[in-house]
Motif scaffolding. Structure first.
Motif, PDB file in Angstrom:
ATOM      1  N   UNK A 176     -27.588   8.779 -56.835  1.00  0.00           N
ATOM      2  CA  UNK A 176     -28.679   9.062 -56.519  1.00  0.00           C
ATOM      3  C   UNK A 176     -29.612   7.810 -56.656  1.00  0.00           C
ATOM      4  N   UNK A 177     -29.469   6.903 -57.795  1.00  0.00           N
ATOM      5  CA  UNK A 177     -30.226   5.416 -57.716  1.00  0.00           C
ATOM      6  C   UNK A 177     -30.173   4.679 -56.737  1.00  0.00           C
ATOM      7  N   UNK A 178     -29.007   4.438 -56.015  1.00  0.00           N
ATOM      8  CA  UNK A 178     -28.888   3.585 -55.002  1.00  0.00           C
ATOM      9  C   UNK A 178     -29.784   3.738 -53.683  1.00  0.00           C
ATOM     10  N   UNK A 179     -29.394   5.151 -53.164  1.00  0.00           N
ATOM     11  CA  UNK A 179     -30.146   5.540 -52.083  1.00  0.00           C
ATOM     12  C   UNK A 179     -31.729   5.650 -52.381  1.00  0.00           C
ATOM     13  N   UNK A 266     -27.261  -4.667 -49.001  1.00  0.00           N
ATOM     14  CA  UNK A 266     -26.068  -3.725 -49.397  1.00  0.00           C
ATOM     15  C   UNK A 266     -26.986  -2.672 -50.332  1.00  0.00           C
ATOM     16  N   UNK A 267     -26.510  -1.366 -49.757  1.00  0.00           N
ATOM     17  CA  UNK A 267     -27.145  -0.168 -50.582  1.00  0.00           C
ATOM     18  C   UNK A 267     -26.843  -0.211 -51.893  1.00  0.00           C
ATOM     19  N   UNK A 268     -25.560  -0.636 -52.306  1.00  0.00           N
ATOM     20  CA  UNK A 268     -24.997  -0.522 -53.738  1.00  0.00           C
ATOM     21  C   UNK A 268     -24.952  -2.033 -54.028  1.00  0.00           C
ATOM     22  N   UNK A 345     -20.056  -0.701 -62.999  1.00  0.00           N
ATOM     23  CA  UNK A 345     -20.033  -1.375 -61.952  1.00  0.00           C
ATOM     24  C   UNK A 345     -18.991  -0.950 -60.963  1.00  0.00           C
ATOM     25  N   UNK A 346     -17.968  -0.100 -61.285  1.00  0.00           N
ATOM     26  CA  UNK A 346     -17.038   0.398 -60.417  1.00  0.00           C
ATOM     27  C   UNK A 346     -17.690   1.471 -59.451  1.00  0.00           C
ATOM     28  N   UNK A 347     -18.661   2.097 -59.794  1.00  0.00           N
ATOM     29  CA  UNK A 347     -19.314   3.391 -59.094  1.00  0.00           C
ATOM     30  C   UNK A 347     -20.416   2.837 -58.321  1.00  0.00           C
ATOM     31  N   UNK A 348     -21.008   1.775 -58.843  1.00  0.00           N
ATOM     32  CA  UNK A 348     -22.385   1.462 -58.306  1.00  0.00           C
ATOM     33  C   UNK A 348     -22.525   0.043 -57.564  1.00  0.00           C
ATOM     34  N   UNK A 349     -21.580  -0.563 -57.311  1.00  0.00           N
ATOM     35  CA  UNK A 349     -21.674  -1.965 -56.613  1.00  0.00           C
ATOM     36  C   UNK A 349     -21.026  -2.160 -55.411  1.00  0.00           C
ATOM     37  N   UNK A 350     -20.157  -1.178 -54.951  1.00  0.00           N
ATOM     38  CA  UNK A 350     -19.748  -1.436 -53.590  1.00  0.00           C
ATOM     39  C   UNK A 350     -18.227  -2.230 -53.695  1.00  0.00           C
ATOM     40  N   UNK A 359     -29.805 -10.680 -54.863  1.00  0.00           N
ATOM     41  CA  UNK A 359     -29.870  -9.284 -55.670  1.00  0.00           C
ATOM     42  C   UNK A 359     -29.585  -8.183 -55.128  1.00  0.00           C
ATOM     43  N   UNK A 360     -29.584  -8.291 -53.533  1.00  0.00           N
ATOM     44  CA  UNK A 360     -29.566  -7.370 -52.803  1.00  0.00           C
ATOM     45  C   UNK A 360     -28.098  -6.933 -52.427  1.00  0.00           C
TER      46      UNK A 360
END
Length: 419
Positions: A176-179, A266-268, A345-350, A359-360
Motif C-alpha cells: 500500500x505505502x509504496x504505490x 524505483x517504486x520501492x 526491508x525484505x518486502x518493501x525495498x525491491x 532516496x528514490x
C-alpha cells in the motif's frame, strides 16, 4: 623467473594454472587477483593436463608421469573481491556487484559485500532520520510538559506500537505505502515540509490568544489541540498533491525526476523504508528516552525553576544534560534495531543490491540478503560461506556500535553525575 611453457584455464571458473620451463607450477584466480599456489612439481621442462573440475593434475616430465590432487574450493574469495571494485568479464568498468546465482553455466559469481553493507547503512540512516527527532521530542514532551493523566494514556499507546509484527509493517509498506507514495510524491514532500511549520505557527497563534482562553485549557493538555491541526495539514497536503504535480512537474513528478533531473526512480525505495521502518523504530527510542527524562530528579527541575530559569531553559540546560546517557542509549538501541531489521526491508525495498545514496532507489541489506538466499545456497559452497560471513559482518557491526555507545554513555554519565 623462468619462461612460461603452458597455461591451463579452468573450465568452470575464472582460474588458471601456469607451468614454466623450470618445472614450477602456479595456480591463480584472475577475478579475485589471487595467487593461490606456487609449487615445484618437476626437475626441468614438463607438460601438464588438468581435469574438467580442476581437482586433478597430471604432470609429464623426465622423471615420469605424476598425479596430483588439487584442493581449491573457494579461489574466487579475497578481500578485494568482497570489498573492492572488481572488473568482471563483459562489464564496461569495475564495480561493486552482488549477483550470486544465474541461469547459465558460464556465469561467474559476484559476491561483493560492499553494496549489502551500504544498503544496511542506507536503510538505517533514513529510518533514523525520521524516527530520532520524532521519538526524542515526543519523549521530552510527554515526560516534562504533558499532564500526568494524559501521559498515562499516551505512553502505553506508543509503546504498544512496538508489539506490531514487522512482517505486517513490511506487507503494508510494500503493498500500500509504496504505490501511494509514488502517486502522491508532491503531497508527501509538502506534508514533511508544512507539518513542522504548521505546528510552530499553531503554537505561536495559541500564545497570542487572550489569557482567559489559554487558561481554559488545563496545563499539560495543550497537545490535544494539535490533533485537528495535524489532520488538517495532512489532508490539505495530500489534496493539493495533484495540483502541485500539474503546476510544477508537468503532470507526473516521477517522469520529471527521471527525464528532466536524471534521477532514477524505483517504486520501492528508501523513502518507503524511512517511513515504514522509522515507524517501527520510534517506540523503541521513545520508551527508553522517555524513561530517562522522567527519571531526572524532580529537585533539579524545581531548583532550576526557583532560580529564575524558564521551563525551556530548565529542559535544555538541566534535564537534557542529566538524561543524555539514557537518550544516547535509546538512539543506539534504535539504530541497532534499524540495522538488524529484516522483514520490512525484505518486502518493501525491491532487494536491489546497488550502491546509490538516491532516496528514490532501493537497496538490499545484509540481514535481508541472508534471509532471501540462505535457503537456496549449497551447503558448504562458496555462496553458503559468504552468507555466513555477511551475518558475521552484521554481528561485528552491531557489536562495535554497541561497544562505542556504551563507552560514550559511561563518559556522559560520569560527566553529568555531579548534577
Amino acid at each position: 623467473s623462468s619462461p612460461i611453457r603452458q597455461i591451463l584455464p579452468e573450465e568452470r571458473r575464472k582460474g588458471f594454472l601456469a607451468l614454466d620451463d623450470a618445472g614450477s607450477i602456479g595456480i591463480f584466480h584472475s577475478t579475485a587477483h589471487r595467487t593461490l599456489l606456487k609449487e615445484q612439481v618437476a626437475e626441468g621442462a614438463a607438460l601438464a593436463a588438468m581435469s574438467p573440475r580442476a581437482t586433478r593434475l597430471l604432470v609429464e616430465s623426465e622423471q615420469g608421469l605424476q598425479r596430483f590432487v588439487i584442493d581449491n574450493p573457494h579461489p574466487e574469495i579475497s578481500w578485494s573481491a568482497l570489498w573492492g571494485k572488481v572488473w568482471y568479464e563483459s562489464y564496461p568498468e569495475p564495480g561493486y556487484v552482488w549477483q550470486s546465482t544465474s541461469a547459465n553455466g558460464d556465469f561467474e559469481p559476484k559476491l561483493s559485500l560492499a553494496p549489502l553493507a551500504f544498503g544496511t547503512l542506507k536503510a538505517a540512516f533514513y529510518a533514523m532520520l525520521l524516527a530520532a527527532p520524532l521519538a526524542i521530542c515526543a519523549a521530552f514532551y510527554t515526560a516534562y510538559f504533558m499532564a500526568p493523566r494524559l501521559r498515562s494514556k499516551v505512553k502505553p499507546i506508543i509503546e504498544l506500537m512496538e508489539a506490531l509484527p514487522t512482517v505486517i509493517l513490511g506487507f503494508f509498506a510494500g503493498l500500500f505505502l509504496a504505490p501511494f507514495l509514488e502517486n502522491h510524491l508532491p503531497g508527501i514532500f509538502s506534508l514533511l515540509l508544512l507539518m513542522p511549520v504548521g505546528i510552530l505557527f499553531a503554537a505561536w497563534a495559541w500564545s497570542r490568544l487572550p489569557q482567559a482562553v489559554r487558561l481554559a485549557v488545563p496545563d499539560g493538555w495543550e497537545a490535544v489541540l494539535l490533533i485537528p491541526v495535524i489532520l488538517l495539514i495532512g489532508f490539505g497536503s495530500l489534496e493539493i498533491s495533484g495540483h502541485l504535480e500539474n503546476w510544477f512537474f508537468g503532470g507526473d513528478m516521477r517522469l520529471w525526476l527521471s527525464n528532466d533531473m536524471g534521477i532514477p526512480f524505483d517504486q520501492r525505495n528508501a523513502l518507503v523504508i524511512g517511513l515504514a521502518m522509522g515507524f517501527a523504530v520510534i517506540p523503541t527510542i521513545y520508551s527508553i528516552a522517555e524513561d530517562a527524562v522522567f527519571s531526572v530528579p524532580r529537585s533539579l527541575t524545581l531548583g532550576s525553576l526557583a532560580l529564575g530559569a524558564t521551563p525551556w531553559q530548565t529542559l535544555t540546560r538541566v534535564v537534557l544534560l542529566t538524561a543524555s546517557p539514557g537518550i544516547f542509549s535509546a538512539l543506539m538501541i534504535g539504530m541497532g534495531r534499524a540495522v538488524g531489521e529484516t522483514m520490512i526491508v525484505l518486502m518493501a525495498t525491491g532487494n536491489t543490491p546497488i550502491m546509490e545514496a538516491n532516496i528514490f532507489e532501493g537497496m538490499r541489506t545484509l540481514a535481508a540478503n541472508v534471509a532471501v538466499e540462505m535457503p537456496e545456497s549449497e551447503v558448504g559452497g562458496t555462496h553458503y560461506r559468504v552468507l555466513f560471513l555477511a551475518a558475521l559482518v552484521l554481528l561485528m557491526f552491531t557489536f562495535v556500535m554497541n561497544t562505542l555507545a556504551e563507552l560514550i554513555r559511561q563518559r556522559l554519565r560520569g560527566k553529568y553525575a555531579s548534577l
